[in-house]
Each structure stands twice: as C-alpha cells, then as structure tokens.
Design a protein around this motif. Sequence first.
Motif, PDB file in Angstrom:
ATOM      1  N   LEU A  16      23.895  -9.073  29.031  1.00 52.44           N
ATOM      2  CA  LEU A  16      25.045 -10.330  27.892  1.00 52.44           C
ATOM      3  C   LEU A  16      24.595 -11.320  27.594  1.00 52.44           C
ATOM      4  CD1 LEU A  16      29.370 -10.300  30.355  1.00 52.44           C
ATOM      5  CD2 LEU A  16      28.919  -9.990  27.859  1.00 52.44           C
ATOM      6  N   GLY A  17      23.485 -11.292  28.401  1.00 48.97           N
ATOM      7  CA  GLY A  17      22.705 -12.359  27.924  1.00 48.97           C
ATOM      8  C   GLY A  17      21.168 -13.511  29.227  1.00 48.97           C
ATOM      9  N   PHE A  18      22.939 -13.176  30.145  1.00 48.80           N
ATOM     10  CA  PHE A  18      22.562 -14.103  31.448  1.00 48.80           C
ATOM     11  C   PHE A  18      20.908 -14.021  32.155  1.00 48.80           C
ATOM     12  CE2 PHE A  18      26.856 -14.258  31.174  1.00 48.80           C
ATOM     13  CZ  PHE A  18      27.069 -15.888  31.245  1.00 48.80           C
ATOM     14  N   ILE A  19      20.474 -15.188  32.470  1.00 48.56           N
ATOM     15  CA  ILE A  19      18.810 -14.598  33.172  1.00 48.56           C
ATOM     16  C   ILE A  19      19.618 -14.809  34.751  1.00 48.56           C
ATOM     17  CG2 ILE A  19      16.787 -15.541  33.811  1.00 48.56           C
ATOM     18  CD1 ILE A  19      16.811 -17.443  31.340  1.00 48.56           C
ATOM     19  N   THR A  20      19.113 -13.508  35.679  1.00 51.60           N
ATOM     20  CA  THR A  20      19.522 -13.540  37.035  1.00 51.60           C
ATOM     21  C   THR A  20      17.870 -13.191  37.591  1.00 51.60           C
ATOM     22  OG1 THR A  20      19.826 -10.783  36.920  1.00 51.60           O
ATOM     23  CG2 THR A  20      21.915 -12.359  36.364  1.00 51.60           C
ATOM     24  N   TYR A  21      18.258 -13.230  38.366  1.00 53.07           N
ATOM     25  CA  TYR A  21      17.229 -12.508  39.470  1.00 53.07           C
ATOM     26  C   TYR A  21      17.310 -11.140  40.314  1.00 53.07           C
ATOM     27  CZ  TYR A  21      14.796 -16.796  38.646  1.00 53.07           C
ATOM     28  OH  TYR A  21      14.275 -18.150  38.010  1.00 53.07           O
ATOM     29  N   GLY A  22      16.387 -10.477  40.864  1.00 50.49           N
ATOM     30  CA  GLY A  22      16.283  -9.662  42.141  1.00 50.49           C
ATOM     31  C   GLY A  22      16.403  -8.165  41.591  1.00 50.49           C
ATOM     32  N   CYS A  23      17.003  -7.360  42.450  1.00 46.49           N
ATOM     33  CA  CYS A  23      16.987  -6.030  42.460  1.00 46.49           C
ATOM     34  C   CYS A  23      18.088  -5.133  41.796  1.00 46.49           C
ATOM     35  CB  CYS A  23      16.924  -5.301  43.230  1.00 46.49           C
ATOM     36  SG  CYS A  23      16.559  -3.720  43.787  1.00 46.49           S
ATOM     37  N   ASP A  81      20.265  -3.258  43.102  1.00 51.21           N
ATOM     38  CA  ASP A  81      20.834  -2.709  43.743  1.00 51.21           C
ATOM     39  C   ASP A  81      21.111  -4.426  44.688  1.00 51.21           C
ATOM     40  OD1 ASP A  81      21.163  -0.279  43.342  1.00 51.21           O
ATOM     41  OD2 ASP A  81      19.060   0.001  43.998  1.00 51.21           O
ATOM     42  N   SER A  82      21.013  -5.164  44.809  1.00 53.71           N
ATOM     43  CA  SER A  82      21.206  -6.426  45.819  1.00 53.71           C
ATOM     44  C   SER A  82      22.287  -6.956  45.203  1.00 53.71           C
ATOM     45  CB  SER A  82      20.503  -7.401  45.012  1.00 53.71           C
ATOM     46  OG  SER A  82      20.332  -8.437  46.162  1.00 53.71           O
ATOM     47  N   PRO A  83      23.602  -6.944  46.414  1.00 53.75           N
ATOM     48  CA  PRO A  83      24.307  -7.292  46.349  1.00 53.75           C
ATOM     49  C   PRO A  83      24.834  -8.665  46.436  1.00 53.75           C
ATOM     50  CG  PRO A  83      24.062  -6.839  48.812  1.00 53.75           C
ATOM     51  CD  PRO A  83      23.055  -6.671  48.043  1.00 53.75           C
ATOM     52  N   VAL A  84      23.232  -9.712  46.516  1.00 52.97           N
ATOM     53  CA  VAL A  84      22.943 -11.475  45.977  1.00 52.97           C
ATOM     54  C   VAL A  84      22.751 -11.215  44.530  1.00 52.97           C
ATOM     55  CG1 VAL A  84      22.769 -12.862  47.029  1.00 52.97           C
ATOM     56  CG2 VAL A  84      23.550 -11.757  48.400  1.00 52.97           C
ATOM     57  N   ILE A  85      23.466 -11.562  43.502  1.00 50.71           N
ATOM     58  CA  ILE A  85      22.864 -11.611  42.751  1.00 50.71           C
ATOM     59  C   ILE A  85      23.037 -13.156  41.929  1.00 50.71           C
ATOM     60  CG2 ILE A  85      23.789 -10.996  40.158  1.00 50.71           C
ATOM     61  CD1 ILE A  85      25.498  -9.313  40.931  1.00 50.71           C
ATOM     62  N   PRO A  86      21.885 -13.626  41.692  1.00 49.49           N
ATOM     63  CA  PRO A  86      21.400 -15.360  41.355  1.00 49.49           C
ATOM     64  C   PRO A  86      21.557 -15.457  39.552  1.00 49.49           C
ATOM     65  CG  PRO A  86      19.980 -14.733  42.558  1.00 49.49           C
ATOM     66  CD  PRO A  86      20.371 -13.273  42.392  1.00 49.49           C
ATOM     67  N   LEU A  87      22.507 -16.180  39.933  1.00 51.23           N
ATOM     68  CA  LEU A  87      22.234 -16.150  37.958  1.00 51.23           C
ATOM     69  C   LEU A  87      22.249 -17.873  37.690  1.00 51.23           C
ATOM     70  CD1 LEU A  87      25.343 -15.323  35.333  1.00 51.23           C
ATOM     71  CD2 LEU A  87      24.170 -17.445  35.461  1.00 51.23           C
ATOM     72  N   LEU A  88      20.664 -17.991  36.919  1.00 52.07           N
ATOM     73  CA  LEU A  88      20.634 -19.275  36.600  1.00 52.07           C
ATOM     74  C   LEU A  88      21.067 -20.250  35.934  1.00 52.07           C
ATOM     75  CD1 LEU A  88      17.660 -19.835  38.162  1.00 52.07           C
ATOM     76  CD2 LEU A  88      18.246 -16.951  37.566  1.00 52.07           C
ATOM     77  N   VAL A 122      14.460 -27.213  39.664  1.00 51.63           N
ATOM     78  CA  VAL A 122      14.928 -27.151  38.670  1.00 51.63           C
ATOM     79  C   VAL A 122      14.987 -25.613  37.750  1.00 51.63           C
ATOM     80  CG1 VAL A 122      13.600 -28.333  36.831  1.00 51.63           C
ATOM     81  CG2 VAL A 122      12.915 -26.049  36.976  1.00 51.63           C
ATOM     82  N   THR A 123      15.707 -24.533  38.825  1.00 50.59           N
ATOM     83  CA  THR A 123      16.324 -23.550  39.500  1.00 50.59           C
ATOM     84  C   THR A 123      17.771 -23.645  40.001  1.00 50.59           C
ATOM     85  OG1 THR A 123      14.725 -22.680  41.400  1.00 50.59           O
ATOM     86  CG2 THR A 123      13.932 -22.163  38.267  1.00 50.59           C
ATOM     87  N   SER A 124      18.275 -24.340  39.624  1.00 51.22           N
ATOM     88  CA  SER A 124      19.564 -23.737  39.809  1.00 51.22           C
ATOM     89  C   SER A 124      20.375 -22.599  39.335  1.00 51.22           C
ATOM     90  CB  SER A 124      20.599 -25.169  39.509  1.00 51.22           C
ATOM     91  OG  SER A 124      19.327 -26.265  40.547  1.00 51.22           O
ATOM     92  N   ARG A 125      21.638 -22.656  40.792  1.00 50.93           N
ATOM     93  CA  ARG A 125      21.101 -20.918  40.199  1.00 50.93           C
ATOM     94  C   ARG A 125      23.413 -20.940  40.649  1.00 50.93           C
ATOM     95  NH1 ARG A 125      17.042 -18.533  43.091  1.00 50.93           N
ATOM     96  NH2 ARG A 125      15.721 -20.108  42.352  1.00 50.93           N
ATOM     97  N   VAL A 126      23.371 -20.568  41.058  1.00 52.60           N
ATOM     98  CA  VAL A 126      24.992 -19.339  40.942  1.00 52.60           C
ATOM     99  C   VAL A 126      24.632 -18.487  42.205  1.00 52.60           C
ATOM    100  CG1 VAL A 126      26.321 -18.499  38.941  1.00 52.60           C
ATOM    101  CG2 VAL A 126      27.631 -19.218  41.264  1.00 52.60           C
ATOM    102  N   ARG A 127      24.989 -18.557  42.866  1.00 60.37           N
ATOM    103  CA  ARG A 127      24.869 -16.926  43.790  1.00 60.37           C
ATOM    104  C   ARG A 127      26.840 -16.476  44.378  1.00 60.37           C
ATOM    105  NH1 ARG A 127      22.814 -16.740  49.297  1.00 60.37           N
ATOM    106  NH2 ARG A 127      24.036 -18.081  49.767  1.00 60.37           N
ATOM    107  N   PHE A 128      25.877 -14.956  43.300  1.00 57.68           N
ATOM    108  CA  PHE A 128      27.453 -13.744  43.004  1.00 57.68           C
ATOM    109  C   PHE A 128      26.984 -13.234  44.277  1.00 57.68           C
ATOM    110  CE2 PHE A 128      27.650 -14.630  39.033  1.00 57.68           C
ATOM    111  CZ  PHE A 128      29.046 -15.473  38.921  1.00 57.68           C
TER     112      PHE A 128
END
Length: 672
Positions: A562-569, A571-578, A612-618
């Motif tokens: 969709l075009g979002f910047i996310t971190y991590g692997c 397979d991670s069940p924790v998904i940070p969206l910046l 400056v890297t505030s995020r939402v975690r799913f």
Amino acid sequence: MPSRPSPMALQSSSPYPSIFKKKSTSTMPTAASYLSAVSEADARARAHGANGSTPGSTPALSLSSSVTSSSEDTVLDESGLEFNDGLSYPRTPPTSEQVFTTVHSEFGHCANEKYRYTSQHRAGTQYKSYPEQDPPYYILLTTYLSYLLVICLGHIRDFFGKRLRPSHYKHLVSQNGYAALNSDFDSFYTRRLKTRIDDCFSHPVTGVPGRTIVMLDRYSPDYNVTMVPTGTRTRGLNVSSYNYLGFAEAKGPCADAVESSVNRYGVSACGSRLEGGTLDLHQQAEALVARFVGQEDALISSMGFATNSTIIPALVSKGCLVISDELNHASIRFGVRLSGANVRMFKHNDMNALEELLREVVSQGQPKTHRPWKKILVIVEGLFSMEGTLANLPIIMDLKKKYKFYLFVDEAHSIGALGPHGRGVADYFGINPRHIDILMGTFTKSFGAAGGYISGNKVLVDRLRVHGHTGPYAEAMSPPVLTQVIASMASIMGISSGLEKDKLNALVLPAKSEEYPGLVPVSALPSWMPVAPTMADGSDGLMRLRRLAFNARYLNRGLRKLGFITYGCDDSPVIPLLLFNPGKMAVFSRMMRTRAVPIVVVVVAYPATPLVTSRVRFCLSAAHTKEDIDTVLIACDEIGDLLDLKQGQGERWPLKEIINRAVELVAMPETD
C-alpha cells in the motif's frame, strides 16, 4: 497538535459533540431473544453448509446487532450485551461439523487451509531484515517543526501559568522547606507534549483481550489532564495485545484446565505448598518448559521483567563484560546495571559492528589493567518488539564459535510465535538450542499466562536457583497461571500416550526435529488436568502457529504494497508502521477507534522510540481471521491517504488486488 478531547469518548453522555459519527447500535431486549437468534443463525448456517457452500472463516465484525431472517449471512454482534453475563457465543468449543456465520469475540474461526503458512527461514539464504526506509525530507522537516512549535508553546504556557495560576504548579516548586515533588525540566515532556495526546495511551479495557477487546469509554473536560468515564463500553477489533497464539480465551481446553486447577489448589500462590516451598505443579512446569525449548533444565519466575533483572546479576559481576544490542529491553539494561559488570553496546543487529567490538574487547581486555575478562556475555533479543526485527542468530552463532563468548537470547516475543514448531528464533533459523547458553522467555505473550523462565544446562540452572534473586525474594507463581502455561505448551507440542507415536509426530511436526521433542508424555502432565482431543493430537497448536504466520506476513506485506513504511521481518507478529509526526499519532489512533468497526491499536512515541520515528504497532494473533486483516488494511488505506502516510518506496498494489491475492502475496519469496 490536536488538543480537543478524545472523539472515541464523546458518547451521548458526553457534554461535548463528536466530530466523528459512529453508526448507532441497537441492543437485544433479553438474553432469551439473543440465544434464540443464535440458534436460528446456527441452524441456517448448518443448512447453508449442507448445500455445499461452507464459509471459510468468521465474517468481519459488524456493529449491527439486529438479526435479519431473510439473510443467510447474518452477523450477530455482542457489543449490545452485558459483557460479563457469560452469554458470549459459542458457549462450547466448536466441532468440525459446525459452520459459523456469527462474530466470535475471542477467537475467529477459519476453516480455509489456504490461509495458513509455516514460519521458517529458508535454509541456505542469508537473513536480512527489510531495509529501513527514510521518509521524504519534508516529512522530517515538518516533524521537527511540530515538536519545536509544541515546545515553544509549552514554555510560553508555563511562563504565564506560573504567574497567573501558581496553584497549578505547586508540585514543581519547593514549599515550606520541602523539595519539589517533580522536576520542572524533567516533567516538561509529560506535561506539555504527552498530555496533549494522552487519550491515546493507557486506555482502560475490560474482559478478555482476544480477537476483540472491550474499551471503557471516557472523555476529558480539561484537555486530557483528567479523564471522565462515560459509563459506556465499545467492543473493537484488537490488534494491540501480545496474544500471539490466541490463548487469551475464557473458554476452550486451556480454560478448562485452569478451572480444574482452581478447584484443586485455589488461586493463592502461597497455599497448598509441598516440602521445600514448591508445588508439584512448579516442578512439572519447569520440566515441561525445558522440554519445550530444547534445553536440559529451566527455572521459572513469577514476573517477566524480574526474570532478566534478577538473573543477570547471578550470571555476571565485576570483571565481566556484557555486550548488549543497543535496542535491548529495559529489563536487560536494569539487570546489567545491578550486576556491576562492564557493558558495551553495538549498533542494532549490525553484525560487523559486533565483530569489531569483539575483536577490541578480546584483544584489549579490562580497562587499565588489560587483564582478560572473567567472562564475556553477549545479550540479544530474539524478536525486538519495537522494531519487529529478528536477531541475526546464524551470524551470531558463527561469531560465538570464533570468539568463545557466552550467549544470552531473550525470547520474550519470539517464543511460541516463530518457528515451524513454535519454539522461537532458534527454531525459526533451524539452530540447535543446546548451542545457546541461556534462553530466556516469558509466558505473558504467546501462552496467555504470566511470568518468565530461564533455561540452559542443568549445572547453570542449579546455580541460578541458589544465587539468583528470583528464588529467595520473588513471589511464587500461582497454580492457575502454571496450569495455563502447561496446557498451552501441551497444546503446541501434542501429548503422547505411548500409542501411535509415529502417527502423532507426523501430524504435529512439519518436519522431523531431534532438538525439539514433538510430543510431551502424558505422565509429564498433571493427572487431574483435562485433555481435549485437539490438545492431545497437537492439531490445535499447529493450527494456531500456521494462522499466526499467515496473518503476520499478510499484514506486513500488504502494508508495504500500500506504500507504508514499516520495520522488521515479514514473519514478525509485531508490525511497526511509521507515523513520524506527533500529531498524526493522536489522529491515527482516534480515527481507528472511531470507525464503524473500531480498531484498537498501540501508538508508541518518545522515549520508547527515537523522537522522529513515532509509530503505531500492530500486534497480530492466531485469533484473527483473514477478514480481520482485510479490515485493518482497508482502514489503514483510507487513513493513510488522509494523513499522507504512504511514503514507502517499491512496487504498490491497489487495495482490492492485495485482498484478492493475499495467498499469493504471503507465499512470495523474500527477494521479491
């Protein structure tokens, strides 16, 4: 920065009008009418399934609690009921013959085997986290300007407030010879930045944090200084809890086992003790944990944070060196600080930086004297919960052979959530856990319980029992919590009665594994614990592992497409969206909570993350269905356009294509 009260809390009882309009809900008049509606819906579902068109999974949530007899796809909602009345549907665990068209609050039913995946690193390939992307410069510039503006306004408010309303600042100034309760400088961020968006944090909830969660609505008449409950409650889709395998349930095999434990032992952690201050249940749990993680022995603790902070001082002391990843958890930092050992940090997951540091400390030795270190202990996390990245364990194991250090892996988030057998990051990479000196983990995430454990060889664990602070000072784990741990682990492993062992192993284990015993002997479990068929054959645990793996990859890759910047692997069940901008944190959280189908998320800001890297975690769960992930993607797509969050690089897909090609998207190789 938005300063109006939380729109989530602005219900009809609030004196403030809401800028967000939610669909009105109607409640069922009596429990009898509800049960009658459930019976009719289930009968229609059975008849519908008999015609050969069985739905694959639980439909998406709906706020409509009306029952339409003309529709075969009726969705019953529980939001209009008293949530503590025990009427949540279904009253009993489902069978394979049942067909569901109703909403299930704790665990969504999904019969579609396409929505399954095995969490495993491909052998022969190098592990790489998805490269972190920087946003355009205007995003960073506006983020810094936002903080600068809020800081300036905060100082102006403080300047005039201390002179015009001195009573509001009594806690910041010394009085009658007593020092101030709070430091003016240290509390500035809390007073002038965090408070402005405080309705996004510490939102009160009630009930089981399963697939859905019930929020206690509130509003603020004074810009989040105080919160006033409205007396109403809202059920929303829960992507905010560490309920990775969906064991946070009030019904099912694990709940039945816990109920039996309460009837036998009671709920006190100090009652019914055997000689030596330990219940038989404690010994069974420690033996099962050691078997589960593939180590010789294990020591359990009643608190996850205390597991690190009280055990690390028993491992290292003055004259020892701890090498720690810069993003390690606060419990690790606290434990190292208590130990008195020297500590050096390396850049997060940078194996070149780690090797350079190892060369330096091995060659130079201790400061001033240059004597060899008594012990070098490298501490990493299996899954970093703020970043969604995995420790590069294959490279770390190569460095361990080369430089001869001890390795401590904190698997608080990875145990139960990663690997084809659910045994954590070592299982995910196919590494023998016996080659890792210390494996630490918690029961608060994947197992739906509380506490933590330390595992390793028997000599080490026996020493920790004597020298660790956990044993003499910590409270013992209560029998119901121990039973939850035992039951959930047994569900993942499967139970062997000594009959048809090969058949059961073939069912439970995706592949043969000498390091991880596939089945737990029935003699290793409490004799009084009820065992459900799905727990005995391991099918329930395997289903949960594969559903979680699918959900994690689907949402992670869907957000990136969709075009979002996310971190991590992936397979991670924790998904940070910046999110970056502090104002967007508040708006994103509020807009998710005030949708027709409310979605409960966690927003994370400084000091838990860089400024400056505030995020939402799913935080995903096996309890979520594919339709639940679709709901999250739809919401993110709409809100992302409104808040200008789609700043990621790479190929983009339309939302409809992502939803329709979910199975293909999940199965794509990492290189694509």
